[in-house]
Design an enzyme around this catalytic site. Sequence first.
Site, PDB file in Angstrom:
ATOM      1  CG  ASP A   7      -2.040   1.163   1.102  1.00 15.06           C
ATOM      2  OD1 ASP A   7      -2.370   1.587   0.286  1.00 15.06           O
ATOM      3  OD2 ASP A   7      -1.276   1.633   2.759  1.00 15.06           O
ATOM      4  CG  ASP A   9      -1.228   7.935   0.128  1.00 15.89           C
ATOM      5  OD1 ASP A   9      -0.328   8.009   0.387  1.00 15.89           O
ATOM      6  OD2 ASP A   9      -2.589   8.063  -0.348  1.00 15.89           O
ATOM      7  CG  HIS A  91     -13.729   3.624  -9.719  1.00 18.29           C
ATOM      8  ND1 HIS A  91     -12.815   2.935  -9.224  1.00 18.29           N
ATOM      9  CD2 HIS A  91     -14.023   4.558 -10.763  1.00 18.29           C
ATOM     10  CE1 HIS A  91     -12.573   1.897 -10.898  1.00 18.29           C
ATOM     11  NE2 HIS A  91     -13.039   3.432 -11.682  1.00 18.29           N
ATOM     12  CB  CYS A  99     -10.388  -1.481  -8.362  1.00 19.21           C
ATOM     13  SG  CYS A  99     -10.793   0.177  -8.977  1.00 19.21           S
ATOM     14  NE  ARG A 100     -12.908   3.926  -1.429  1.00 11.90           N
ATOM     15  CZ  ARG A 100     -12.276   4.577  -1.046  1.00 11.90           C
ATOM     16  NH1 ARG A 100     -11.362   5.383  -1.716  1.00 11.90           N
ATOM     17  NH2 ARG A 100     -12.360   5.247   0.417  1.00 11.90           N
TER      18      ARG A 100
HETATM   19 MG   LIG Z   1      -2.319   3.449   3.588  1.00  7.08          MG
HETATM   20 ZN   LIG Z   2     -12.207   1.582  -7.912  1.00  5.06          ZN
END
Ligand SMILES: [Mg+2]
Ligand SMILES: [Zn+2]
Length: 212
Positions: A7, A9, A91, A99-100
């Site tokens: 990931d 952030d 999105h 995909c989120r």
């Molecule tokens: Mg993160």
């Molecule tokens: Zn997405």
Amino acid sequence: MKAVFVDRDGVINRNRKDHVKSWDEFVFLPGAVEGMVELTRAGLRTVILTNQAVINRGLLSREALDSIHDRMTGELEAAGAVVDAVYYCPHRPDEHCSCRKPRPGLLLAAAGRLGIELEQSYLVGDALSDIQAGRAAGCRTILVLTGRGLRQFLRRDARRVGGYSISRDLRHAVHSILVTEKLVPASPLDKLAMGARRALTLPVFEQLPRLF
Ligand SMILES: [Mg+2]
Ligand SMILES: [Zn+2]
């Protein structure tokens, strides 16, 4: 092919409440660059994943995001890490895309394109939604305590999600991956941590003191 999904952030770079909108606002977390370099040295593929609803909220252009990612991969590659891909979800939550994160779409897309065996792969994230995405894709998962990690870990539903191990930061997470892969020898502390991890019946809170 094995990969480590990372990931962005809160794992690679410092979170900002107002989002990272330019390279000036991108600050690598301590140990993040070193962790990525160690993955490459160990022969593991790396894919960086990130939810960027700021795109479809109209707060950041795709060009600006691509430029941040070019600078990020440029710095990582200058240090000796190979970043195989950066995948982002543009999105908003109300668009209900596939995909989120916590949905596994980004991992599935990367796996399809790069030929990654998901069951042999790992995900490192600072949010329970990352863990859920990794688990939905069949990966082994590690929650880091940088970024939102510590607060996420203290949430009531951290126990319900379960099935992940905990590392202080990306560099420590990478070390535990390399130990699991038998690419580096396990120290006595690592053996203790692995013992705690095997004891999956233990609530995750009771594992914490054993990992440090
Ligand atoms: Mg993160
Ligand atoms: Zn997405």
